[in-house]
Design an enzyme around this catalytic site. Structure first.
Site, PDB file in Angstrom:
ATOM      1  N   ARG A   1       0.834  -1.212   0.000  1.00 49.59           N
ATOM      2  CA  ARG A   1       0.000   0.000   0.000  1.00 49.59           C
ATOM      3  C   ARG A   1       0.859   1.249   0.000  1.00 49.59           C
ATOM      4  O   ARG A   1       0.558   2.228  -0.676  1.00 49.59           O
ATOM      5  CB  ARG A   1      -0.911   0.019   1.236  1.00 49.59           C
ATOM      6  CG  ARG A   1      -2.049  -0.952   1.153  1.00 49.59           C
ATOM      7  CD  ARG A   1      -2.897  -0.894   2.396  1.00 49.59           C
ATOM      8  NE  ARG A   1      -3.807  -2.020   2.416  1.00 49.59           N
ATOM      9  CZ  ARG A   1      -4.619  -2.295   3.405  1.00 49.59           C
ATOM     10  NH1 ARG A   1      -4.664  -1.524   4.476  1.00 49.59           N
ATOM     11  NH2 ARG A   1      -5.410  -3.336   3.344  1.00 49.59           N
TER      12      ARG A   1
ATOM     13  N   ASP B   1      -8.116 -11.298   8.499  1.00 51.68           N
ATOM     14  CA  ASP B   1      -6.748 -11.173   9.003  1.00 51.68           C
ATOM     15  C   ASP B   1      -6.563 -10.110  10.084  1.00 51.68           C
ATOM     16  O   ASP B   1      -5.455  -9.662  10.325  1.00 51.68           O
ATOM     17  CB  ASP B   1      -5.786 -10.922   7.845  1.00 51.68           C
ATOM     18  CG  ASP B   1      -6.040  -9.594   7.152  1.00 51.68           C
ATOM     19  OD1 ASP B   1      -7.070  -8.952   7.436  1.00 51.68           O
ATOM     20  OD2 ASP B   1      -5.212  -9.195   6.309  1.00 51.68           O
ATOM     21  N   GLU B   2      -7.636  -9.729  10.752  1.00 50.91           N
ATOM     22  CA  GLU B   2      -7.514  -8.741  11.824  1.00 50.91           C
ATOM     23  C   GLU B   2      -8.300  -9.178  13.054  1.00 50.91           C
ATOM     24  O   GLU B   2      -9.427  -9.645  12.937  1.00 50.91           O
ATOM     25  CB  GLU B   2      -8.031  -7.379  11.372  1.00 50.91           C
ATOM     26  CG  GLU B   2      -7.147  -6.707  10.354  1.00 50.91           C
ATOM     27  CD  GLU B   2      -7.596  -5.302  10.020  1.00 50.91           C
ATOM     28  OE1 GLU B   2      -8.241  -4.655  10.876  1.00 50.91           O
ATOM     29  OE2 GLU B   2      -7.300  -4.856   8.910  1.00 50.91           O
TER      30      GLU B   2
END
Length: 87
Positions: free
Chosen positions: A10, A71-72
């Site tokens: 990112r 994934d969190e």
């Protein structure tokens, strides 16, 4: 299409809206991983299952544990931190 982008990618301008070719042009060192598909879409069952296992493991030690996405996870480690700090 791209279904997930690391923080590092990112920072180099890669987004989920890009094709893999666009991502490679934007960030030549990007690592693209093919995920299993089912019915023409990404099959995330294996990741969801692994995520559930991680949440279960974390929940054993955390005061509160909340799975926010594949994934969190948000965890409250206040009690565990206090225990470690008083040792």
């Amino acid at each position: 299409g791209i279904i997930a982008v690391s923080y590092e990618a990112r920072q180099r301008g890669v987004t989920r809206q890009m094709s893999s070719q666009e991502a490679r042009r934007q960030c030549p060192e990007v690592v693209l991983v093919q995920v299993p598909t089912a019915f023409g879409k990404a099959d995330l069952r294996i990741y969801k299952s692994a995520g559930d296992e991680v949440v279960s493991l974390l929940a054993r030690r955390a005061g509160a544990c909340e799975k926010r996405s594949v994934d969190e996870v948000a965890i409250d480690i206040t009690a565990e931190a206090e225990r470690v700090l008083t040792e």
